[in-house]
Design an enzyme around this catalytic site. Structure first.
Site, short mmCIF file in Angstrom:
data_model
loop_
_atom_site.label_atom_id
_atom_site.label_comp_id
_atom_site.label_asym_id
_atom_site.label_seq_id
_atom_site.Cartn_x
_atom_site.Cartn_y
_atom_site.Cartn_z
CG HIS A 53 -9.15 1.75 0.35
ND1 HIS A 53 -9.32 3.13 0.28
CD2 HIS A 53 -7.82 1.56 0.27
CE1 HIS A 53 -8.15 3.73 0.17
NE2 HIS A 53 -7.21 2.80 0.15
CG ASN B 41 -0.44 0.07 2.51
OD1 ASN B 41 0.57 0.71 2.73
ND2 ASN B 41 -1.09 -0.59 3.46
CG ASN C 241 -6.11 6.73 2.51
OD1 ASN C 241 -6.46 7.88 2.77
ND2 ASN C 241 -5.58 6.41 1.37
CG PHE D 220 -3.10 1.29 6.95
CD1 PHE D 220 -2.48 1.82 8.06
CD2 PHE D 220 -2.57 1.58 5.70
CE1 PHE D 220 -1.36 2.62 7.94
CE2 PHE D 220 -1.45 2.38 5.57
CZ PHE D 220 -0.85 2.91 6.70
CD GLU E 114 -5.65 9.58 -0.30
OE1 GLU E 114 -5.74 8.59 -1.05
OE2 GLU E 114 -5.98 9.56 0.90
CB VAL F 214 -6.85 -21.03 7.07
CG1 VAL F 214 -8.12 -21.54 7.74
CG2 VAL F 214 -5.71 -20.94 8.07
P1 FAD Z 1 -4.84 -7.53 4.98
O1 FAD Z 1 -3.80 -6.51 5.21
O2 FAD Z 1 -5.39 -7.69 3.61
O3 FAD Z 1 -4.22 -8.92 5.47
C1 FAD Z 1 -4.88 -10.15 5.28
C2 FAD Z 1 -3.83 -11.24 5.10
O4 FAD Z 1 -4.46 -12.51 5.18
C3 FAD Z 1 -3.12 -11.18 3.74
O5 FAD Z 1 -1.73 -11.16 3.94
C4 FAD Z 1 -3.58 -12.45 3.05
O6 FAD Z 1 -2.61 -13.01 2.19
C5 FAD Z 1 -3.90 -13.37 4.21
N1 FAD Z 1 -4.89 -14.40 3.89
C6 FAD Z 1 -6.00 -14.28 3.11
N2 FAD Z 1 -6.66 -15.44 3.06
C7 FAD Z 1 -5.98 -16.33 3.82
C8 FAD Z 1 -6.16 -17.70 4.15
N3 FAD Z 1 -7.23 -18.39 3.70
N4 FAD Z 1 -5.24 -18.31 4.93
C9 FAD Z 1 -4.16 -17.61 5.40
N5 FAD Z 1 -3.95 -16.30 5.13
C10 FAD Z 1 -4.84 -15.68 4.35
N6 FAD Z 1 -4.84 1.69 3.07
C11 FAD Z 1 -4.49 2.83 3.69
O7 FAD Z 1 -4.95 3.10 4.81
N7 FAD Z 1 -3.60 3.70 3.11
C12 FAD Z 1 -3.07 3.47 1.87
O8 FAD Z 1 -2.24 4.25 1.38
C13 FAD Z 1 -3.47 2.28 1.18
N8 FAD Z 1 -3.02 2.02 -0.07
C14 FAD Z 1 -3.32 0.82 -0.65
C15 FAD Z 1 -2.76 0.50 -1.89
C16 FAD Z 1 -2.98 -0.75 -2.46
C17 FAD Z 1 -2.40 -1.08 -3.80
C18 FAD Z 1 -3.77 -1.71 -1.76
C19 FAD Z 1 -4.00 -3.08 -2.34
C20 FAD Z 1 -4.32 -1.40 -0.54
C21 FAD Z 1 -4.11 -0.14 0.02
N9 FAD Z 1 -4.66 0.19 1.26
C22 FAD Z 1 -4.33 1.39 1.85
C23 FAD Z 1 -5.58 -0.72 1.98
C24 FAD Z 1 -4.93 -1.45 3.15
O9 FAD Z 1 -3.70 -2.03 2.76
C25 FAD Z 1 -5.91 -2.52 3.67
O10 FAD Z 1 -7.09 -1.85 4.09
C26 FAD Z 1 -5.35 -3.32 4.84
O11 FAD Z 1 -4.17 -3.98 4.48
C27 FAD Z 1 -6.37 -4.32 5.34
O12 FAD Z 1 -5.89 -4.87 6.55
P2 FAD Z 1 -6.45 -6.25 7.09
O13 FAD Z 1 -5.72 -6.58 8.34
O14 FAD Z 1 -7.93 -6.19 7.13
O15 FAD Z 1 -6.11 -7.33 5.93
#
Ligand code: FAD
Length: 497
Positions: free
Chosen positions: A438, A113, A476, A478, A353, A244
């Site tokens: 997002h 991100n 955003n 996170f 942004e 999983v």
């Molecule tokens: P995630 O960070 O998505 O983590 C989930 C993890 O679980 C992943 O690593 C995945 O591989 C793993 N997983 C999935 N299924 C399984 C399974 N069955 N078994 C085991 N593991 C599994 N947000 C911001 O706030 N600011 C930004 O600048 C921003 N820019 C972004 C740019 C991009 C290109 C992207 C893709 C996203 C961006 N985001 C940004 C969004 C932010 O990264 C996400 O909202 C955040 O990472 C979500 O957090 P989470 O803990 O919910 O899940």
């Protein structure tokens, strides 16, 4: 044979998963952290861990043979190219009406991100998480999340002169000339490192166009923040390249979790199971929702709430570009880390942004990612004939987002006498309305779970990631995901262990 028994298993290592693993381990609980993607700790064939955004390679995409870049075209040329199928870092997961981009690896979305780390305005919090006490969030958990993630804002004096932010200064000028409030967007990038990149004294990362496929320096992903603290506890076992796939209540309590080990070509090399007293779903909004919907529908966890799979939103993401006049050059050198925002949320439902177009050449283009108050919410459901989970989002549901983004950019275009770019998303297409970065929701706090993420129907099962958030964070997401996870795990550690 009986599966080995462990106290806690965390599915996924993004923000929610890292917060859960750290706080459980600090409370003395041994944790198994299971992650679908790779560890991202070993250099590739070019000596670097992560690929450059301008040169996608085998590391860039999750199990695809052709890239699917968010910006698919430039000056009429399609940008996508063939790559070897590999467990790469960015997943472009396609549902019927939307492509959902997600990070894959230890660190989840933090690896890919932009690091934009924004706390919602307090006046908007009631619509972000209506069942959560705002005083506690703004007094305790947002500060804890910001500190833990290493959030900081650009030095405003340096911003005025840095060559790599000319595009953002042009964006500011245009916003202000049309009367829109401009603000600096905080980030987890190391701003002192970026100054050195601009000065040419360190290897370039943000200034070399690194972002979507990982940053080799400068950005503080979870690899630089929560994960070292997790490892320092000595209580967390991390299993990368493990997916999983199922879970059922175990006799004698807890849950037997089934997982597949993958090789870097995506082939399953082993199937394992373990019984955990507590399981935390942190596979991201999409990953957690898909697992829960499948587990309920296939009878593995039939008593999960009917709310599971509902309330999914795209945070109103929509992209667009504007073509500037020749006197508004945006610069050939652009930092890949956005730092400027245009706030028209209250008046027009859009927070935009000023994003980079790090092509290495002068483009005379301004590019924007807008977060909008899109009202649509989609539902995940089990598709038995295809043996998969579908999402019913419709592409046409982006229209409100386009209208909200236009409250900013129609006005700027009319003031500046400029037009939208039509070459960034395919022939004559102005709006990037086919995607989201997002994903949020699918196991909404206070609906599919109680007000702390405990899944209804199954003691010891928790959701602790973006799936809890009802579809929109107004900025955003996170920092809000991290802060909510900090709030919930504190309660769970205090009362459920
Ligand atoms: P995630 O960070 O998505 O983590 C989930 C993890 O679980 C992943 O690593 C995945 O591989 C793993 N997983 C999935 N299924 C399984 C399974 N069955 N078994 C085991 N593991 C599994 N947000 C911001 O706030 N600011 C930004 O600048 C921003 N820019 C972004 C740019 C991009 C290109 C992207 C893709 C996203 C961006 N985001 C940004 C969004 C932010 O990264 C996400 O909202 C955040 O990472 C979500 O957090 P989470 O803990 O919910 O899940």
């Amino acid at each position: 044979a009986d599966a080995a028994r462990i106290p806690a298993l965390v599915v996924g290592s993004g923000y929610g998963g890292c917060v859960a693993a750290l706080r459980l381990a600090e409370a003395g609980v041994d944790v198994h952290l299971v992650e679908l993607g790779m560890a991202w700790d070993t250099p590739g064939t070019d000596g670097k861990i992560f690929a450059n955004t301008t040169k996608p390679d085998y590391r860039s995409f999750w199990l695809r043979t052709r890239t699917k870049q968010p910006l698919s075209n430039f000056l009429g040329f399609p940008l996508d190219k063939d790559v070897p199928r590999h467990t790469g870092i960015l997943d472009a997961e396609e549902f019927g009406g939307i492509t959902v981009y997600q990070g894959r690896g230890v660190g989840g979305g933090s690896l890919v991100n932009g690091g934009m780390a924004v706390t919602p305005k307090r006046e908007n919090f009631g619509s972000v998480l209506p069942t959560v006490n705002a005083d506690e969030m703004y007094g305790v958990y947002y500060p804890r999340a910001n500190a833990g993630l290493g959030v900081a804002t650009i030095d405003p004096d340096w911003f005025e002169t840095a060559e790599c932010y000319q595009y953002a200064r042009v964006g500011r000028k245009h916003a202000q000339r049309s009367g829109f409030p401009f603000l600096f967007v905080p980030d987890v990038y190391d701003w002192e490192y970026m100054k050195k990149e601009q000065a040419g004294t360190v290897p370039r990362s943000a200034l070399a166009g690194e972002i979507l496929y990982g940053n080799n320096a400068g950005k503080k992903s979870l690899q630089q923040t929560y994960l070292p603290r997790i490892k320092a506890t000595g209580r967390v076992t991390i299993s990368p390249l493990h997916r999983v796939t199922s879970m059922t209540p175990a006799s004698g309590g807890g849950y037997t979790v089934v997982m597949e080990q993958l090789d870097t070509g995506g082939t399953v090399t082993a199937t394992k199971s373990v019984t955990a007293d507590k399981v935390f779903f942190a596979a991201g909004s999409v990953g957690t929702s898909k697992l829960l919907v499948m587990l309920k529908a296939t009878g593995a966890l039939p008593n999960l709430s009917n709310e599971v799979g509902k309330g999914w939103g795209d945070n109103g993401n929509v992209m667009c570009g504007r073509a500037n006049h020749m006197w508004d050059a945006t610069g050939a050198l652009q930092s890949s880390i956005p730092t400027a925002g245009i706030d028209n949320w209250a008046a027009g439902g859009a927070f935009a942004e000023v994003a980079p177009l790090p092509t290495g050449i002068e483009t005379y283009a301004s590019f924007y990612l807008s977060i909008t108050k899109n009202p649509h919410r989609a539902t995940f459901s089990w598709n038995p004939s295809a043996n998969r989970v579908d999402l019913d989002w419709q592409t046409a549901w982006k229209q409100p987002s386009i209208e909200m983004a236009k409250t900013i950019f129609d006005k700027i275009n009319s003031k500046e006498g400029t037009i939208y770019r039509t070459d960034l998303f395919g022939a004559y297409k102005i709006w990037g309305d086919h995607l989201t970065y997002h994903p949020l929701g699918g196991a909404i706090l206070g609906k599919a779970t109680d007000n702390y993420g405990r899944l209804h129907g199954y003691p010891g099962l928790y959701v602790i990631d973006g799936a809890l958030i009802p579809g929109n964070t107004s900025v955003n997401p996170f920092v809000t995901i991290t802060a909510l996870a900090e709030r919930n795990i504190e309660k769970i550690v205090a009362t459920d262990l």
